[in-house]
Design an enzyme around this catalytic site. Structure first.
Site, PDB file in Angstrom:
ATOM      1  CE1 TYR A 140      -3.528  -2.591   0.270  1.00 23.81           C
ATOM      2  CE2 TYR A 140      -4.666  -0.733   1.256  1.00 23.81           C
ATOM      3  CZ  TYR A 140      -4.704  -1.987   0.685  1.00 23.81           C
ATOM      4  OH  TYR A 140      -5.901  -2.619   0.524  1.00 23.81           O
ATOM      5  CE  LYS A 195       3.852 -17.586  -1.824  1.00 23.50           C
ATOM      6  NZ  LYS A 195       3.045 -18.810  -1.746  1.00 23.50           N
ATOM      7  CG  ASP A 227       0.395 -20.035  -0.241  1.00 23.36           C
ATOM      8  OD1 ASP A 227       1.005 -19.856   0.828  1.00 23.36           O
ATOM      9  OD2 ASP A 227       0.884 -20.668  -1.200  1.00 23.36           O
ATOM     10  CG  ASP A 251      -7.273  -5.165   2.392  1.00 21.14           C
ATOM     11  OD1 ASP A 251      -8.223  -4.873   3.148  1.00 21.14           O
ATOM     12  OD2 ASP A 251      -7.342  -5.082   1.157  1.00 21.14           O
ATOM     13  CG  ASP A 255     -12.468  -8.339   3.379  1.00 21.11           C
ATOM     14  OD1 ASP A 255     -11.979  -7.621   4.285  1.00 21.11           O
ATOM     15  OD2 ASP A 255     -13.063  -7.855   2.400  1.00 21.11           O
TER      16      ASP A 255
HETATM   17  C1  IPM Z   1      -9.835  -1.970   4.870  1.00 18.60           C
HETATM   18  C2  IPM Z   1     -10.393  -1.447   3.578  1.00 18.60           C
HETATM   19  C3  IPM Z   1      -9.440  -0.376   3.095  1.00 18.60           C
HETATM   20  C4  IPM Z   1      -8.170  -1.070   2.626  1.00 18.60           C
HETATM   21  C5  IPM Z   1      -9.976   0.579   2.062  1.00 18.60           C
HETATM   22  C6  IPM Z   1     -11.237   1.240   2.528  1.00 18.60           C
HETATM   23  C7  IPM Z   1      -8.934   1.609   1.714  1.00 18.60           C
HETATM   24  O1  IPM Z   1     -10.594  -2.459   2.675  1.00 18.60           O
HETATM   25  O2  IPM Z   1      -9.635  -1.178   5.800  1.00 18.60           O
HETATM   26  O3  IPM Z   1      -9.582  -3.167   4.970  1.00 18.60           O
HETATM   27  O4  IPM Z   1      -8.055  -1.490   1.476  1.00 18.60           O
HETATM   28  O5  IPM Z   1      -7.263  -1.163   3.441  1.00 18.60           O
HETATM   29 MN    MN Z   2     -10.173  -4.429   3.436  1.00 10.75          MN
END
Ligand code: IPM
Ligand code: MN
Length: 365
Positions: A140, A195, A227, A251, A255
Site C-alpha cells: 500500500y 511469503k 496462501d 487486508d 475479509d
Molecule cells: C480496509 C479497507 C481499506 C483497505 C480501504 C477502505 C482503503 O478495505 O480497511 O480493509 O483497502 O485497506
Molecule cells: Mn479491506
C-alpha cells in the site's frame, strides 16, 4: 485525564452515516449525561468528492490530526474514481494511515454467541484471534506513487523497512501477552504470516520477526505462508491468537476471517499510531443497502469500544475503559439475545439494534 475529548467524526459514504450515527448514540448512552466526549463532524469521501471535487479537504485533515480520536463510518462509491482509476472515497482512510503514521491495524476476529459461522462445528468462543495488519508500508505504500508508463507498463513497489517491521511485530507480541491465548490450547502465540519462500521482502520480514521474538520468550511463535494461512483460517481458526502480516496480506485475510465470524458487519478495527487513533469497521460502504435502515452497526460500535479503551489507557481515564467494557458486554448480550441484522440472517433494523443497545446501556448505568 482530560475534561473534554474531541472526536473527529467523518460519516463517509453508503451505509457510513447510518452506522456512524448509531455508534455515536451508543457511545453517548454508555457515558451518560456527563460524557467528556465532544463529537465534531467533518466532510470527506466519494459523495463529497462528487459535490466539491475534493475527497479529503485540508480542514478535515487538520481537524482529524488535532482531535483526540477519529471515528469513521465507511468510504467509497463504485465508479467515483481518480483519473488513474483508483477510488477517491478511499483517500480519507489511506491518507490518515500514511500521514498520521497509523502503523498498527488491530482487527479482532471473534465468534459471538448468537452469530452463526459458515464453518461447521464451531461455536461461540472457538474463534478468537487478532489480525495485526501492518498499516503504514507494504504494498500500500505505493499508493499514488506507482509508475504508469505509456499506458503500457504499471509498477507498484512493496516497501518493508526494519523500523516498520520491528514496531508491528513488537505490537503483536505485546497483544499476545495481554491476551488469554488461542481458544484451542490457551497458548499465547504470534503467527508470522508472509511469503518468505518466494520474495525477499517477506524473508526480511521474517528475519526481523525472529529478532524481535527473542525478547518475548514467554510467547510461542510460528510461521505461516499467506496462501496456507487462507486455508488454516477456515480449517483450524481456533489455533490462532495473534497473526501479524504485511499490509496487503492483512487486508485480504481480514475479509476471509470476518466471513468466518458472521461477515464484514462483525469486523471491528482500530488503527493506531504513536500519537493518533482512527476507528472504523473493516467493511466498506455497502451502497447496495445504503439508506434502507438495515445496515449492521455492530462492527462500528465495537470499533468505538476500542476507541474508548485506547483513549482510556492513553489518558489514564478509567471511566472510558469502563464504558468500553459496558458497550462490549451489552453488544454481546444483544447478539446472544437474537438481535440480528439482515446480514446475520436476522430482521432487526439498524434503529432497533441501536435502541436496544442504548436501552440496555441506560439500564446498566
Ligand atoms: C480496509 C479497507 C481499506 C483497505 C480501504 C477502505 C482503503 O478495505 O480497511 O480493509 O483497502 O485497506
Ligand atoms: Mn479491506
Amino acid at each position: 485525564m482530560k475534561d473534554i475529548y474531541e472526536i473527529a467524526v467523518v460519516h463517509g459514504d453508503g451505509i457510513g452515516p447510518e452506522v456512524c450515527a448509531a455508534t455515536i448514540e451508543v457511545v453517548k448512552a454508555a457515558l451518560g449525561p456527563d460524557s467528556p466526549l465532544r463529537f465534531c463532524e467533518y466532510p470527506a469521501g466519494a459523495e463529497h468528492f462528487l459535490k466539491t471535487g475534493q475527497s479529503f479537504p485540508e480542514p478535515t485533515f487538520q481537524a482529524c490530526r488535532a482531535a483526540d480520536a477519529i471515528l469513521h463510518g465507511a468510504g467509497g462509491l463504485p465508479g467515483v474514481v481518480h483519473p488513474d482509476g483508483t477510488e477517491a472515497g478511499l483517500d480519507f482512510t489511506l491518507k490518515l494511515r500514511f500521514e498520521l503514521d497509523l502503523y498498527a491495524n488491530i482487527r479482532p476476529i471473534r465468534l459471538f454467541e448468537g452469530v452463526e459461522s459458515p464453518l461447521r462445528g464451531v461455536k461461540a468462543g472457538d474463534i478468537d484471534y487478532i489480525i495485526l495488519r501492518e498499516n503504514s508500508e507494504g504494498l500500500y505504500a505505493a499508493r499514488g506513487s506507482g509508475a504508469l508508463l505509456r499506458g503500457e507498463v504499471a509498477v507498484d513497489t512493496l516497501v518493508q523497512t526494519r523500523t516498520g517491521i520491528e514496531r508491528i511485530v513488537r505490537k503483536a507480541f505485546e497483544l499476545a501477552r495481554q491476551s488469554t491465548g488461542a481458544p484451542r490450547d490457551g497458548v499465547r502465540r504470534v503467527t508470522c504470516c508472509d511469503k518468505a519462500n518466494v520474495l525477499r521482502s517477506y524473508a526480511f520480514f521474517r528475519s526481523v520477526f525472529d529478532e524481535v521474538a527473542k525478547d518475548y520468550p514467554d510467547v510461542a511463535t510460528e510461521y505461516a505462508l499467506v496462501d496456507a494461512m487462507a486455508m488454516h483460517l477456515v480449517l483450524k481458526p481456533g489455533h490462532f491468537n495473534v497473526i501479524v502480516s504485511e499490509n496487503m496480506f492483512g487486508d485480504i485475510l481480514s475479509d476471509l476471517a470476518a466471513a468466518t465470524v458472521g461477515g464484514m458487519g462483525m469486523a471491528p478495527s482500530a488503527e493506531i499510531g504513536d500519537a493518533n487513533g482512527f476507528f472504523q469497521a473493516a467493511h466498506g460502504s455497502a451502497p447496495d443497502i445504503a439508506g434502507k435502515g438495515i445496515a449492521n452497526p455492530y462492527g462500528t460500535i465495537l470499533s468505538a469500544a476500542s476507541m474508548l479503551d485506547w483513549l482510556g489507557h492513553k489518558h489514564a481515564d478509567a471511566k472510558l475503559n469502563q464504558a468500553a467494557e459496558r458497550i462490549r458486554s451489552v453488544t454481546e448480550a444483544c447478539l446472544a439475545g437474537g438481535l440480528l441484522s439482515a446480514d446475520l440472517k436476522g430482521s432487526a433494523s439498524t434503529r432497533q439494534i441501536t435502541h436496544s443497545v442504548c436501552d440496555r446501556l441506560a439500564a446498566a448505568a
